[in-house]
Design a protein around this motif. Structure first.
Motif, mmCIF file in Angstrom:
data_model
loop_
_atom_site.group_PDB
_atom_site.id
_atom_site.type_symbol
_atom_site.label_atom_id
_atom_site.label_comp_id
_atom_site.label_asym_id
_atom_site.label_seq_id
_atom_site.Cartn_x
_atom_site.Cartn_y
_atom_site.Cartn_z
ATOM 1 N N LEU A 57 15.894 5.730 7.009
ATOM 2 C CA LEU A 57 16.203 4.902 5.837
ATOM 3 C C LEU A 57 16.883 3.598 6.237
ATOM 4 C CD1 LEU A 57 17.463 7.669 3.413
ATOM 5 C CD2 LEU A 57 15.368 6.368 3.234
ATOM 6 N N HIS A 77 6.837 7.268 10.536
ATOM 7 C CA HIS A 77 5.983 8.079 9.667
ATOM 8 C C HIS A 77 5.899 9.519 10.163
ATOM 9 C CE1 HIS A 77 3.233 8.430 6.360
ATOM 10 N NE2 HIS A 77 2.356 9.032 7.118
ATOM 11 N N ARG A 78 5.896 9.689 11.497
ATOM 12 C CA ARG A 78 5.901 11.054 12.057
ATOM 13 C C ARG A 78 7.206 11.754 11.683
ATOM 14 N NH1 ARG A 78 3.095 9.262 16.878
ATOM 15 N NH2 ARG A 78 1.003 10.143 16.751
ATOM 16 N N ARG A 80 9.167 11.204 9.228
ATOM 17 C CA ARG A 80 9.256 11.516 7.793
ATOM 18 C C ARG A 80 8.489 12.782 7.434
ATOM 19 N NH1 ARG A 80 8.019 5.565 7.015
ATOM 20 N NH2 ARG A 80 10.079 4.646 7.234
ATOM 21 N N GLN A 81 7.506 13.139 8.265
ATOM 22 C CA GLN A 81 6.752 14.369 7.977
ATOM 23 C C GLN A 81 7.514 15.611 8.421
ATOM 24 O OE1 GLN A 81 2.344 13.740 8.982
ATOM 25 N NE2 GLN A 81 3.276 11.784 9.464
ATOM 26 N N LEU A 108 3.027 13.588 -3.821
ATOM 27 C CA LEU A 108 3.252 12.579 -2.779
ATOM 28 C C LEU A 108 3.239 13.213 -1.393
ATOM 29 C CD1 LEU A 108 6.036 10.366 -4.404
ATOM 30 C CD2 LEU A 108 3.653 9.745 -4.004
ATOM 31 N N ILE B 3 0.545 16.031 12.549
ATOM 32 C CA ILE B 3 1.440 14.894 12.351
ATOM 33 C C ILE B 3 0.822 13.626 12.905
ATOM 34 C CG2 ILE B 3 3.681 13.952 12.968
ATOM 35 C CD1 ILE B 3 4.632 16.820 13.193
ATOM 36 N N THR B 4 0.762 12.610 12.048
ATOM 37 C CA THR B 4 0.219 11.340 12.503
ATOM 38 C C THR B 4 1.244 10.245 12.278
ATOM 39 O OG1 THR B 4 -0.684 10.882 10.329
ATOM 40 C CG2 THR B 4 -2.133 11.999 11.896
ATOM 41 N N ASN B 5 1.018 9.101 12.909
ATOM 42 C CA ASN B 5 1.942 7.997 12.713
ATOM 43 C C ASN B 5 1.328 6.892 11.852
ATOM 44 O OD1 ASN B 5 4.505 6.986 13.007
ATOM 45 N ND2 ASN B 5 3.939 5.673 14.725
ATOM 46 N N SER B 6 0.203 7.186 11.203
ATOM 47 C CA SER B 6 -0.384 6.155 10.351
ATOM 48 C C SER B 6 -0.949 6.790 9.104
ATOM 49 C CB SER B 6 -1.493 5.426 11.102
ATOM 50 O OG SER B 6 -2.481 6.359 11.469
ATOM 51 N N ARG B 7 -1.194 5.972 8.109
ATOM 52 C CA ARG B 7 -1.731 6.459 6.859
ATOM 53 C C ARG B 7 -3.103 5.859 6.649
ATOM 54 N NH1 ARG B 7 3.442 4.964 7.390
ATOM 55 N NH2 ARG B 7 2.449 2.996 7.797
ATOM 56 N N GLN B 11 -5.358 7.859 1.655
ATOM 57 C CA GLN B 11 -4.019 8.392 1.395
ATOM 58 C C GLN B 11 -3.180 7.384 0.622
ATOM 59 O OE1 GLN B 11 -1.854 9.543 4.888
ATOM 60 N NE2 GLN B 11 -1.815 11.658 4.214
ATOM 61 N N ARG B 14 -4.213 7.363 -2.891
ATOM 62 C CA ARG B 14 -3.774 8.555 -3.614
ATOM 63 C C ARG B 14 -2.272 8.485 -3.936
ATOM 64 N NH1 ARG B 14 -4.365 13.296 -0.415
ATOM 65 N NH2 ARG B 14 -2.105 13.302 -0.613
ATOM 66 N N HIS B 15 -1.492 8.029 -2.942
ATOM 67 C CA HIS B 15 -0.046 7.895 -3.176
ATOM 68 C C HIS B 15 0.230 6.889 -4.298
ATOM 69 C CE1 HIS B 15 0.601 9.303 1.226
ATOM 70 N NE2 HIS B 15 0.521 10.315 0.398
ATOM 71 N N LYS B 100 11.572 6.446 0.070
ATOM 72 C CA LYS B 100 11.607 5.814 1.388
ATOM 73 C C LYS B 100 11.564 6.846 2.500
ATOM 74 C CE LYS B 100 14.461 2.066 -0.247
ATOM 75 N NZ LYS B 100 15.883 1.678 -0.237
ATOM 76 N N ALA B 101 12.160 8.010 2.259
ATOM 77 C CA ALA B 101 12.199 9.021 3.312
ATOM 78 C C ALA B 101 10.970 9.920 3.305
ATOM 79 C CB ALA B 101 13.471 9.870 3.169
ATOM 80 N N LEU B 102 10.101 9.759 2.299
ATOM 81 C CA LEU B 102 8.895 10.587 2.247
ATOM 82 C C LEU B 102 7.799 9.985 3.123
ATOM 83 C CD1 LEU B 102 8.504 11.456 -1.558
ATOM 84 C CD2 LEU B 102 9.094 13.009 0.283
ATOM 85 N N PRO B 103 6.957 10.836 3.672
ATOM 86 C CA PRO B 103 5.857 10.321 4.502
ATOM 87 C C PRO B 103 4.731 9.767 3.635
ATOM 88 C CG PRO B 103 5.771 12.712 4.437
ATOM 89 C CD PRO B 103 6.981 12.304 3.654
ATOM 90 N N ILE B 104 5.022 8.718 2.884
ATOM 91 C CA ILE B 104 3.992 8.136 2.023
ATOM 92 C C ILE B 104 3.771 6.683 2.417
ATOM 93 C CG2 ILE B 104 4.422 9.628 0.046
ATOM 94 C CD1 ILE B 104 6.030 7.324 -1.193
ATOM 95 N N ARG B 106 4.004 2.962 2.448
ATOM 96 C CA ARG B 106 5.144 2.148 2.004
ATOM 97 C C ARG B 106 4.811 1.350 0.752
ATOM 98 N NH1 ARG B 106 9.340 4.384 3.813
ATOM 99 N NH2 ARG B 106 7.873 6.027 3.393
#
Lengths: 323, 260
Positions: A57, A77-78, A80-81, A108, B3-7, B11, B14-15, B100-104, B106
């Motif tokens: 954050l 992003h990783r 956050r999952q 979400l 687990i990925t580092n991109s969206r 996605q 959908r978000h 902000k802390a969710l993997p969605i 931005r």
């Protein structure tokens, strides 16, 4: 440092600066997987800021942190999952009902409509939220919102859960419920990193504790080691005449060989004791000097006492401290 | 867990749709949020038509073809200010910390809010046209072209809402968003041909009115609804809307990401 690690959180030299204030000033943390880890400290010590950096954050101004081996800055992003965050102030939608909140968060997090709906139902029952299922949250108590907040963090059962002062402001019953929930989380395989101002909370829950003061870790270890490092008890005294304060302080620090004595201008003193036997020495010393006391009690160590012993000042900064 | 580092794009979409759903749920819970898109069209239409009707067009019924398209643009575009105001208010609530802390993606909270607001524009558009109809406005071009005109207004308001969303993201308080936005929108809507023909204005003002994109939009709507004609004004309006989006969408998203 490979990505395979037994640590859920590994922070090195974390720094966050707000203007001229170094809110976090070089924090190191190592949180083992599967543990409840407590970060203990007074208001403004940097607990929340530290959590916010670990939870992606806030961007650290210095140092680095990894969550299950993933860098919080390079791979947010990783990270956050893998995490759930429950803040000090309930981060839920107050205009929506509990069910709507859980449904939206579920969507979400990638659940289907049907999955989101059934997961919301499960959590509503588990967290005793059925009352708030249909009506907007602003009609309900802080405890209810806090429970929903935690429930929302558990929708996807993340392996690491950050809880920022999860029980501050809760009544004792809700507090005990929250503790049980937290214990249950760890039994089902999650790691919990929680911040608290209460020593007894850390005592009840945490396997290990880091004490933070003014943006730095001042002590780290199990609760038992921390407690034994500050002595087994503290002595509270109330002087009959506040004018005797300076003399009393001199006598006590002579008898106990410590300067870590908390005092208030009205003649109340809190003295850390290595063992309870020292009470007699203190009282005899005061009697010889002709200083009268109106009240006396011996108490188990409090967070204030931990702070006093570790940092030389009280957890509440208003208190005047002899040094 | 995968687990990925991109969206992916799907996605992100959908978000954004889920976030739009959230905004709609909020509107259902607090319907008073719709006060501006319900009362304003009704009150403005009644007020301006009867105040200016006789003076400008001789009587109310011959003023209606002029004023209804003008008011439609004014009302719906003004509504889009709320996008910025509500975005600011929303970003100040605790729930944004969780987003902000969710993997969605931005961008999702921003895109969702702007998307959901098209519902508000739709309400304002429908009510203004319906009010006009009740007062005797009968667009010659027929239903299909009126619907097209309505869609054009909604699309333009959506484009304009990016400007106000930008203020919403960078401003510190909701009331300052309202303030800055009004300063920009007031001259744009009033110094146009929305309420009165520009012929009686001083020459220098006519020049401004002529280049004002709002005037082009108003003329495009009038022509579309009253005669069914599609002309350069329509093209200019769409081009203007596209330019606003091309400039302000990236600006807003960048400012938002920096804060998020």
């Amino acid at each position: 440092m490979g990505t395979q690690t037994d640590l859920a959180v590994e922070a090195q030299g974390l720094v966050k600066i707000f203007g001229t204030n170094r809110a976090v000033n070089g924090v190191d943390l190592k949180v083992p997987k599967g543990a409840i880890y407590g970060v203990l400290g007074p208001n403004g010590a940097g607990k929340t800021t530290t959590i916010q950096m670990l939870a992606t954050l806030l961007r650290p101004d210095g140092g680095s942190a990894r969550v299950f081996g993933h860098d919080v800055v390079k791979e947010p992003h990783r990270v956050r999952q893998l995490i759930g965050v429950t803040g000090q102030y309930a981060s839920v939608d107050e205009t929506l009902s509990a069910r709507e909140n859980l449904f939206i968060f579920g969507r979400l997090l990638g659940l289907s409509r049907a999955q989101s709906r059934s997961r919301a139902q499960e959590l509503l029952e588990e967290f005793d939220l059925s009352e708030a299922a249909k009506r907007p949250l602003k009609q309900f108590s802080g405890g209810m919102r806090r429970r929903l907040d935690l429930a929302a963090s558990l929708i996807s059962q993340p392996p690491l859960i950050f809880l920022d002062e999860p029980t501050t402001g809760l009544d004792p019953r809700t507090r005990a419920q929250m503790w049980n929930t937290i214990r249950h989380l760890v039994q089902t395989g999650s790691t919990v990193l929680l911040t608290t101002q209460y020593l007894d909370e850390a005592d009840q829950l945490a396997d290990r504790v880091a004490v933070i003061d003014r943006g730095q870790v001042v002590a780290e270890g199990t609760v038992d080691t921390l407690k034994s490092s500050i002595g087994s008890a503290s002595l509270r005294l109330e002087l009959a005449d506040a004018a005797d304060l300076d003399r009393a302080l001199a006598i006590i620090s002579g008898v106990l060989n410590t300067t870590a004595i908390e005092r208030t201008p009205r003649g109340r003193l809190t003295v850390p004791l290595a063992d309870a036997e020292q009470v007699a020495d203190v009282l005899i010393g005061l009697r010889h000097a002709g200083i009268a006391i109106t009240a006396m009690s011996v108490e188990k160590p409090t967070l204030d006492a931990v702070f006093l012993a570790l940092t030389g000042h009280g957890a509440n900064t208003e208190e005047v401290v002899l040094s | 867990m995968n687990i990925t580092n991109s969206r992916g794009l799907s996605q992100s979409v959908r978000h954004s749709l889920t976030m739009a759903h959230r905004t709609l749920l909020k509107i259902r819970r607090t319907p008073e949020q719709l006060a501006d898109v319900t009362f304003q069209p009704i009150v403005f239409t009644l007020m301006f038509t009867y105040i200016f009707g006789g003076a400008i067009a001789g009587n109310v019924s011959s003023y209606l073809p002029l004023i209804i398209p003008g008011l439609l643009v004014m009302t719906v575009i003004t509504t889009s200010i709320q996008t910025g105001v509500q975005l600011r208010e929303d970003m100040d609530t605790g729930v944004f910390n969780r987003f902000k802390a969710l993997p969605i993606a931005r961008i999702a909270p921003l895109a969702g809010a702007l998307l959901a607001d098209t519902v508000r524009y739709f309400i304002a558009t429908t009510l203004t046209i319906a009010m006009g109809y009740l007062m005797g406005y009968r667009p010659h071009a027929g239903f299909g072209d009126v619907v097209l005109a309505g869609l054009l207004v909604i699309a333009s308001a959506w484009a304009m809402s990016w400007i106000f969303a930008f203020f919403g993201v960078i401003a510190r308080t909701a009331s300052s968003v309202q303030g800055i936005s009004m300063i920009i929108l007031f001259p744009l809507t009033f110094l146009s041909n929305a309420l009165v023909p520009s012929q009686t204005m001083p020459h220098w003002l006519q020049i401004f009115v002529k280049i004002n994109p709002i005037s082009h939009l108003v003329t495009a709507i009038r022509d579309l609804a009253n005669t069914g004609s599609v002309n350069s004004n329509l093209a200019i309006s769409l081009l203007g809307a596209a330019i606003v989006v091309l400039i302000f969408a990236p600006l807003t998203v960048r400012a938002y990401m920096r804060k998020a």
